[in-house]
Design an enzyme around this catalytic site. Structure first.
Site, short mmCIF file in Angstrom:
data_model
loop_
_atom_site.label_atom_id
_atom_site.label_comp_id
_atom_site.label_asym_id
_atom_site.label_seq_id
_atom_site.Cartn_x
_atom_site.Cartn_y
_atom_site.Cartn_z
N ASN A 1 0.69 -1.25 -0.18
CA ASN A 1 -0.13 0.12 -0.04
C ASN A 1 0.82 1.40 -0.04
O ASN A 1 0.69 2.18 -0.60
CB ASN A 1 -0.87 -0.05 1.13
CG ASN A 1 -2.22 -0.72 0.78
OD1 ASN A 1 -3.06 -0.44 0.09
ND2 ASN A 1 -2.29 -2.10 1.56
N MET B 1 0.67 -2.59 12.22
CA MET B 1 0.10 -3.54 13.14
C MET B 1 0.08 -3.20 14.32
O MET B 1 0.64 -4.14 15.12
CB MET B 1 0.47 -5.15 12.52
CG MET B 1 0.12 -5.38 11.17
SD MET B 1 -1.44 -4.99 10.90
CE MET B 1 -1.80 -6.06 9.35
N ASN C 1 -6.67 4.79 8.00
CA ASN C 1 -6.06 3.54 7.82
C ASN C 1 -6.55 2.79 6.77
O ASN C 1 -7.86 2.98 6.58
CB ASN C 1 -6.59 2.69 9.07
CG ASN C 1 -5.76 1.37 9.32
OD1 ASN C 1 -4.78 1.00 8.72
ND2 ASN C 1 -6.84 0.22 9.72
N HIS D 1 -8.04 -1.29 5.40
CA HIS D 1 -8.38 -2.45 6.31
C HIS D 1 -8.97 -3.30 5.07
O HIS D 1 -10.04 -2.84 4.45
CB HIS D 1 -9.53 -2.14 7.52
CG HIS D 1 -9.64 -3.57 8.00
ND1 HIS D 1 -8.75 -4.23 9.02
CD2 HIS D 1 -10.56 -4.18 8.10
CE1 HIS D 1 -9.20 -5.27 9.35
NE2 HIS D 1 -10.47 -5.41 8.78
N LEU E 1 -10.16 -0.14 17.63
CA LEU E 1 -9.57 -0.87 16.48
C LEU E 1 -10.55 -0.94 15.46
O LEU E 1 -11.69 -1.55 15.27
CB LEU E 1 -9.12 -2.27 17.23
CG LEU E 1 -8.51 -3.39 16.02
CD1 LEU E 1 -7.25 -2.85 15.69
CD2 LEU E 1 -8.67 -4.67 16.61
N ASP E 2 -9.86 -0.52 14.17
CA ASP E 2 -10.77 -0.43 13.00
C ASP E 2 -12.05 0.04 13.02
O ASP E 2 -13.16 -0.49 12.52
CB ASP E 2 -10.67 -2.11 12.51
CG ASP E 2 -9.23 -2.62 12.20
OD1 ASP E 2 -8.37 -1.81 11.79
OD2 ASP E 2 -9.24 -3.54 12.23
N GLU F 1 -7.35 -2.36 -2.78
CA GLU F 1 -6.75 -1.29 -1.71
C GLU F 1 -5.97 -0.44 -2.27
O GLU F 1 -5.86 0.90 -2.06
CB GLU F 1 -5.90 -2.22 -0.65
CG GLU F 1 -6.72 -3.09 0.22
CD GLU F 1 -5.90 -3.69 1.23
OE1 GLU F 1 -5.29 -3.10 1.80
OE2 GLU F 1 -5.96 -4.95 1.36
C1 GAR Z 1 -3.05 -4.95 3.70
O1 GAR Z 1 -4.00 -5.72 3.36
C2 GAR Z 1 -3.73 -4.01 4.73
O2 GAR Z 1 -5.13 -3.66 4.33
C3 GAR Z 1 -3.63 -4.84 6.01
O3 GAR Z 1 -2.50 -5.38 6.07
C4 GAR Z 1 -1.87 -5.41 4.55
C5 GAR Z 1 -0.80 -4.68 4.51
O4 GAR Z 1 -0.10 -5.19 3.28
N1 GAR Z 1 -4.11 -3.98 7.37
C6 GAR Z 1 -4.80 -4.27 8.36
O5 GAR Z 1 -5.41 -5.48 8.37
C7 GAR Z 1 -5.00 -3.23 9.29
N2 GAR Z 1 -6.00 -3.87 10.40
P1 GAR Z 1 0.95 -4.11 2.79
O6 GAR Z 1 2.07 -3.99 3.94
O7 GAR Z 1 1.35 -4.84 1.26
O8 GAR Z 1 0.30 -2.84 2.45
#
Ligand code: GAR
Length: 205
Positions: free
Chosen positions: A17, A93, A110, A112, A147-148, A177
């Site tokens: 992302n 995280m 954020n 998600h 959270l979220d 995303e």
């Molecule tokens: C992504 O899918 C993001 O939406 C998720 O972690 C991944 C990170 O991927 N985030 C969550 O679950 C937050 N609650 P990336 O490091 O390749 O962007």
């Protein structure tokens, strides 16, 4: 890009992302300057995307602080020192605590991988698949102590297929995303929005 608003990106891992945000700043979809990328994990692969793009990187490990609050204060101080206007969590995280939230009121986003409020927390794509939903998706939201759980800026749906594995569904959601996050960041930076309770609204009051 001297006049572009400055954003800070927080990561913990892969950083796809982050990469999508970098790409969007380059091709003009996102009028912003990524001032700094901070990871709480020293060897997060995502740091390399930032380095390759010539963006300042920093590791602020969440361990070793006298308190949770001290870690959050350090993040806030580093971001403020770089005149960051908006903080983008991109696979960061850690729960964001009051010190960081208070330093950037309604200015932390954020992304998600579910249609919140369904499936908050970790492994959202597997939770969705196992629950049996027919439509999954992406949520970009303002960060609050829950959270979220903050006000939703933008959501996109992604179909769930009968032969999906959690990995296949996660990959399809991730593509969405990468489109949705830069768009939401751009929308928030453009201003002209307000909150009515939990509702993020762009129309006149
Ligand atoms: C992504 O899918 C993001 O939406 C998720 O972690 C991944 C990170 O991927 N985030 C969550 O679950 C937050 N609650 P990336 O490091 O390749 O962007």
């Amino acid at each position: 890009m001297p006049d572009h608003p400055r954003i800070g990106v927080l990561i913990s891992g892969r950083g796809s992302n982050l990469e999508a945000l970098i790409r969007a700043t380059r091709d003009g979809r996102l009028a912003a300057t990524i001032a700094v990328v901070i990871s709480n994990v020293a060897d997060a692969p995502g740091l390399e995307h930032a380095r390759r793009a010539g963006i300042e990187t920093m590791v602020v490990c969440h361990r070793g602080w006298p308190s949770r609050d001290a870690f959050d204060r350090e993040l806030a101080a580093q971001l403020a020192a770089r005149s960051v206007r908006l903080v983008c969590l991109a696979g960061f995280m850690r729960l964001v605590g009051p010190a960081l939230l208070d330093a950037f009121p309604n200015a932390i986003l954020n992304v998600h991988p579910s249609l919140l409020p369904a499936f908050p927390g970790v492994d959202a794509q597997r939770q969705a698949l196992e629950y049996g939903v027919k439509v999954a998706g992406v949520t970009v939201h303002l960060v609050t102590p829950e959270l979220d759980g903050g006000p939703i800026v933008l959501q996109r749906t992604v179909p769930v297929r009968e032969d999906d594995s959690a990995e296949a569904l996660a990959a399809r959601i991730l593509e969405e995303e990468h489109r949705a996050y830069p768009e939401a960041v751009s929308l928030v930076l453009a201003g002209g929005w307000r909150l009515d309770g939990r509702r993020f609204l762009r129309g006149q009051a």
